[in-house]
Design a protein around this motif. Structure first.
Motif, PDB file in Angstrom:
ATOM      1  N   HIS A  60       0.829  -1.212   0.000  1.00 41.76           N
ATOM      2  CA  HIS A  60       0.000   0.000   0.000  1.00 41.76           C
ATOM      3  C   HIS A  60       0.864   1.263   0.000  1.00 41.76           C
ATOM      4  CE1 HIS A  60      -3.501  -2.401   0.365  1.00 41.76           C
ATOM      5  NE2 HIS A  60      -3.366  -2.710   1.654  1.00 41.76           N
ATOM      6  N   THR A  61       1.953   1.234   0.753  1.00 36.22           N
ATOM      7  CA  THR A  61       2.814   2.410   0.839  1.00 36.22           C
ATOM      8  C   THR A  61       3.517   2.677  -0.487  1.00 36.22           C
ATOM      9  OG1 THR A  61       3.200   1.902   3.172  1.00 36.22           O
ATOM     10  CG2 THR A  61       4.659   3.495   2.151  1.00 36.22           C
ATOM     11  N   VAL A  62       4.008   1.617  -1.119  1.00 37.56           N
ATOM     12  CA  VAL A  62       4.665   1.776  -2.418  1.00 37.56           C
ATOM     13  C   VAL A  62       3.668   2.254  -3.468  1.00 37.56           C
ATOM     14  CG1 VAL A  62       5.834   0.544  -4.286  1.00 37.56           C
ATOM     15  CG2 VAL A  62       6.471   0.095  -1.908  1.00 37.56           C
ATOM     16  N   ALA A  63       2.453   1.716  -3.438  1.00 37.87           N
ATOM     17  CA  ALA A  63       1.422   2.123  -4.397  1.00 37.87           C
ATOM     18  C   ALA A  63       1.043   3.588  -4.230  1.00 37.87           C
ATOM     19  CB  ALA A  63       0.187   1.247  -4.237  1.00 37.87           C
ATOM     20  N   ALA A  64       1.182   4.096  -3.008  1.00 35.56           N
ATOM     21  CA  ALA A  64       0.861   5.495  -2.747  1.00 35.56           C
ATOM     22  C   ALA A  64       2.006   6.434  -3.114  1.00 35.56           C
ATOM     23  CB  ALA A  64       0.496   5.680  -1.278  1.00 35.56           C
ATOM     24  N   GLY A  65       3.106   5.873  -3.608  1.00 34.04           N
ATOM     25  CA  GLY A  65       4.224   6.696  -4.049  1.00 34.04           C
ATOM     26  C   GLY A  65       5.227   7.028  -2.966  1.00 34.04           C
ATOM     27  N   HIS A  66       5.235   6.255  -1.877  1.00 34.11           N
ATOM     28  CA  HIS A  66       6.172   6.506  -0.778  1.00 34.11           C
ATOM     29  C   HIS A  66       7.052   5.277  -0.561  1.00 34.11           C
ATOM     30  CE1 HIS A  66       3.873  10.122   0.048  1.00 34.11           C
ATOM     31  NE2 HIS A  66       2.766   9.391   0.146  1.00 34.11           N
ATOM     32  N   ALA A  67       7.737   4.872  -1.606  1.00 33.94           N
ATOM     33  CA  ALA A  67       8.508   3.626  -1.548  1.00 33.94           C
ATOM     34  C   ALA A  67       9.601   3.690  -0.498  1.00 33.94           C
ATOM     35  CB  ALA A  67       9.105   3.327  -2.921  1.00 33.94           C
ATOM     36  N   GLY A  68      10.309   4.821  -0.411  1.00 31.38           N
ATOM     37  CA  GLY A  68      11.398   4.934   0.554  1.00 31.38           C
ATOM     38  C   GLY A  68      10.914   4.764   1.986  1.00 31.38           C
ATOM     39  N   ASP A  69       9.856   5.484   2.327  1.00 32.25           N
ATOM     40  CA  ASP A  69       9.296   5.367   3.675  1.00 32.25           C
ATOM     41  C   ASP A  69       8.767   3.959   3.918  1.00 32.25           C
ATOM     42  OD1 ASP A  69       9.879   8.005   4.173  1.00 32.25           O
ATOM     43  OD2 ASP A  69       7.871   8.731   3.644  1.00 32.25           O
ATOM     44  N   GLY A  70       8.148   3.377   2.896  1.00 27.14           N
ATOM     45  CA  GLY A  70       7.584   2.036   3.050  1.00 27.14           C
ATOM     46  C   GLY A  70       8.651   0.990   3.317  1.00 27.14           C
ATOM     47  N   ILE A  71       9.767   1.079   2.584  1.00 23.22           N
ATOM     48  CA  ILE A  71      10.847   0.106   2.780  1.00 23.22           C
ATOM     49  C   ILE A  71      11.466   0.255   4.164  1.00 23.22           C
ATOM     50  CG2 ILE A  71      13.156  -0.542   1.989  1.00 23.22           C
ATOM     51  CD1 ILE A  71      12.212   0.159  -0.862  1.00 23.22           C
ATOM     52  N   LEU A  72      11.649   1.504   4.616  1.00 23.31           N
ATOM     53  CA  LEU A  72      12.206   1.729   5.950  1.00 23.31           C
ATOM     54  C   LEU A  72      11.270   1.171   7.024  1.00 23.31           C
ATOM     55  CD1 LEU A  72      14.305   2.960   7.846  1.00 23.31           C
ATOM     56  CD2 LEU A  72      13.038   5.132   7.710  1.00 23.31           C
ATOM     57  N   ASP A  73       9.981   1.470   6.900  1.00 23.83           N
ATOM     58  CA  ASP A  73       9.017   0.965   7.880  1.00 23.83           C
ATOM     59  C   ASP A  73       8.960  -0.563   7.857  1.00 23.83           C
ATOM     60  OD1 ASP A  73       8.337   3.484   8.751  1.00 23.83           O
ATOM     61  OD2 ASP A  73       6.623   3.693   7.410  1.00 23.83           O
ATOM     62  N   TYR A  74       9.006  -1.125   6.658  1.00 27.19           N
ATOM     63  CA  TYR A  74       8.965  -2.592   6.556  1.00 27.19           C
ATOM     64  C   TYR A  74      10.199  -3.217   7.203  1.00 27.19           C
ATOM     65  CZ  TYR A  74       8.720  -7.280   4.625  1.00 27.19           C
ATOM     66  OH  TYR A  74       8.679  -8.656   4.497  1.00 27.19           O
ATOM     67  N   LEU A 182       9.641   9.605  22.317  1.00 25.79           N
ATOM     68  CA  LEU A 182      10.444  10.589  21.600  1.00 25.79           C
ATOM     69  C   LEU A 182       9.734  11.075  20.334  1.00 25.79           C
ATOM     70  CD1 LEU A 182      14.014   9.070  21.998  1.00 25.79           C
ATOM     71  CD2 LEU A 182      12.942  10.892  23.329  1.00 25.79           C
ATOM     72  N   PRO A 183      10.125  12.243  19.809  1.00 23.62           N
ATOM     73  CA  PRO A 183       9.501  12.764  18.584  1.00 23.62           C
ATOM     74  C   PRO A 183       9.662  11.810  17.409  1.00 23.62           C
ATOM     75  CG  PRO A 183      10.843  14.452  19.653  1.00 23.62           C
ATOM     76  CD  PRO A 183      11.131  13.161  20.355  1.00 23.62           C
ATOM     77  N   GLN A 184       8.777  11.958  16.439  1.00 26.11           N
ATOM     78  CA  GLN A 184       8.764  11.024  15.313  1.00 26.11           C
ATOM     79  C   GLN A 184      10.075  11.032  14.534  1.00 26.11           C
ATOM     80  OE1 GLN A 184       5.193  11.125  12.905  1.00 26.11           O
ATOM     81  NE2 GLN A 184       6.329  10.540  11.064  1.00 26.11           N
ATOM     82  N   HIS A 185      10.700  12.188  14.367  1.00 31.51           N
ATOM     83  CA  HIS A 185      11.937  12.248  13.576  1.00 31.51           C
ATOM     84  C   HIS A 185      13.090  11.515  14.256  1.00 31.51           C
ATOM     85  CE1 HIS A 185      13.989  15.186  16.183  1.00 31.51           C
ATOM     86  NE2 HIS A 185      12.806  15.741  16.347  1.00 31.51           N
ATOM     87  N   ALA A 186      12.982  11.298  15.555  1.00 33.51           N
ATOM     88  CA  ALA A 186      14.055  10.613  16.281  1.00 33.51           C
ATOM     89  C   ALA A 186      13.851   9.103  16.339  1.00 33.51           C
ATOM     90  CB  ALA A 186      14.151  11.167  17.704  1.00 33.51           C
ATOM     91  N   ARG A 187      12.694   8.628  15.964  1.00 33.87           N
ATOM     92  CA  ARG A 187      12.384   7.215  16.156  1.00 33.87           C
ATOM     93  C   ARG A 187      13.243   6.275  15.318  1.00 33.87           C
ATOM     94  NH1 ARG A 187       5.789   7.988  16.638  1.00 33.87           N
ATOM     95  NH2 ARG A 187       5.877   9.082  18.659  1.00 33.87           N
ATOM     96  N   PRO A 188      13.558   6.597  14.057  1.00 41.40           N
ATOM     97  CA  PRO A 188      14.465   5.699  13.326  1.00 41.40           C
ATOM     98  C   PRO A 188      15.808   5.523  14.017  1.00 41.40           C
ATOM     99  CG  PRO A 188      13.357   7.170  11.803  1.00 41.40           C
ATOM    100  CD  PRO A 188      13.035   7.661  13.172  1.00 41.40           C
ATOM    101  N   TRP A 189      16.321   6.573  14.656  1.00 39.32           N
ATOM    102  CA  TRP A 189      17.596   6.472  15.367  1.00 39.32           C
ATOM    103  C   TRP A 189      17.435   5.640  16.639  1.00 39.32           C
ATOM    104  CZ3 TRP A 189      21.528   7.563  12.520  1.00 39.32           C
ATOM    105  CH2 TRP A 189      21.411   8.518  11.520  1.00 39.32           C
ATOM    106  N   VAL A 190      16.297   5.814  17.301  1.00 39.53           N
ATOM    107  CA  VAL A 190      16.012   4.976  18.468  1.00 39.53           C
ATOM    108  C   VAL A 190      15.981   3.509  18.058  1.00 39.53           C
ATOM    109  CG1 VAL A 190      14.274   4.369  20.206  1.00 39.53           C
ATOM    110  CG2 VAL A 190      14.744   6.770  19.696  1.00 39.53           C
ATOM    111  N   PHE A 191      15.327   3.257  16.943  1.00 40.65           N
ATOM    112  CA  PHE A 191      15.228   1.883  16.463  1.00 40.65           C
ATOM    113  C   PHE A 191      16.616   1.317  16.167  1.00 40.65           C
ATOM    114  CE2 PHE A 191      14.850  -1.467  13.396  1.00 40.65           C
ATOM    115  CZ  PHE A 191      13.754  -2.189  13.837  1.00 40.65           C
ATOM    116  N   LEU A 192      17.463   2.105  15.507  1.00 42.91           N
ATOM    117  CA  LEU A 192      18.801   1.621  15.162  1.00 42.91           C
ATOM    118  C   LEU A 192      19.600   1.295  16.422  1.00 42.91           C
ATOM    119  CD1 LEU A 192      20.956   1.084  13.008  1.00 42.91           C
ATOM    120  CD2 LEU A 192      21.593   3.503  13.158  1.00 42.91           C
TER     121      LEU A 192
END
Length: 261
Positions: A60-74, A182-192
């Motif tokens: 669904h995310t890729v179909a909506a044109g947000h492939a980069g965000d979709g791959i990161l979330d996946y 934490l704020p949304q922009h920091a969450r990928p770093w938290v995850f890492l």
């Protein structure tokens, strides 16, 4: 879930059979005919649900044109699913005595997997990880309970390993609160950071003494998980081709796509 040190001999070659509550002692690495139990296969089946949810959200995310965000979330969701499976699998290879309490605690872990699966869509669409985190809480509390039970039955270095695992699992679960606070922009770093911390737990726990996992059993378990992922890939490709054919009826264009899939 291993370390560079060689595993010590198992303290007991407990048979893989049901019965009254027993001490949760390590199984022997030289057991013959060691295969996945029906409970482990049921556990895997529940992971199919979680992987399917993550795959559907990626589409669904890729179909909506947000492939980069979709791959990161996946990637984030798949790591959570895979690591939960790893925690259970390596513990079961070393300590599965198949008694009533072990089965009940494993069913609690399965409930956590299903809660995690229910929260995947919210994590993708709203970056709301509350339900996923709650699913992990259920699984981690059950996993820590298993390790504490193993520690109660063990002595010496083996007991230390079990206690280290229990503490590491619980501390990492507290660390995952960063995804909620934490704020949304920091969450990928938290995850890492937390993903690295999670993978350091086995290295720390087994730095002096290894668990008595069974080589044949682990090889079979990894093969089964790979089949799960490949099966979901095939199912997704089939659904995509079917949906496109039903909508456009363009068989000549779809055949090469289907073959590639």
């Amino acid at each position: 879930m291993t370390s560079s040190s060689a595993p010590a001999p198992a303290s007991s070659g407990a048979p893989h059979s049901s019965g009254p509550l027993r001490r949760l002692v390590a199984r022997g690495r030289d057991e013959a005919h060691r295969v996945s139990s029906p409970l482990e296969l049921f556990f895997d089946l529940c992971f199919v649900v979680a992987i399917a949810q993550a795959g559907a959200q990626l589409v669904h995310t890729v179909a909506a044109g947000h492939a980069g965000d979709g791959i990161l979330d996946y990637a984030m969701q798949f790591f959570a699913i895979w690591w939960a499976w790893m925690n259970f699998t390596w513990f079961a290879s070393a300590y599965d005595n198949d008694d009533a309490l072990y089965r009940v605690v494993t069913l609690v872990q399965i409930a956590g997997v299903l809660v995690l699966a229910a929260g995947i869509s919210r994590a993708f669409q709203q970056h709301d990880y509350l339900v996923v985190w709650l699913g992990y809480v259920i699984m981690r509390l059950a996993m820590a309970t298993q390790w504490l039970r193993a520690a109660r039955s063990a002595e010496g270095a083996e007991r230390t390993v079990a206690l280290r695992y229990a503490c590491g699992v619980l501390l990492c679960q507290v660390g995952w609160l960063g995804l909620l606070l934490l704020p949304q922009h920091a969450r990928p770093w938290v995850f890492l950071v937390m993903a690295v911390a999670e993978m350091c737990v086995p290295l720390f726990a087994e730095k002096d003494h290894g668990t008595s996992w069974h080589p044949h059993h682990i090889a079979e378990r990894y093969g089964l998980f790979t089949i799960i992922v490949l099966g979901e890939t095939i199912a997704a490709a089939t659904a995509a081709v079917k949906g496109a054919f039903d909508e456009h009826n363009a068989l000549g264009e779809l055949l090469p796509i289907a073959a590639g899939s």
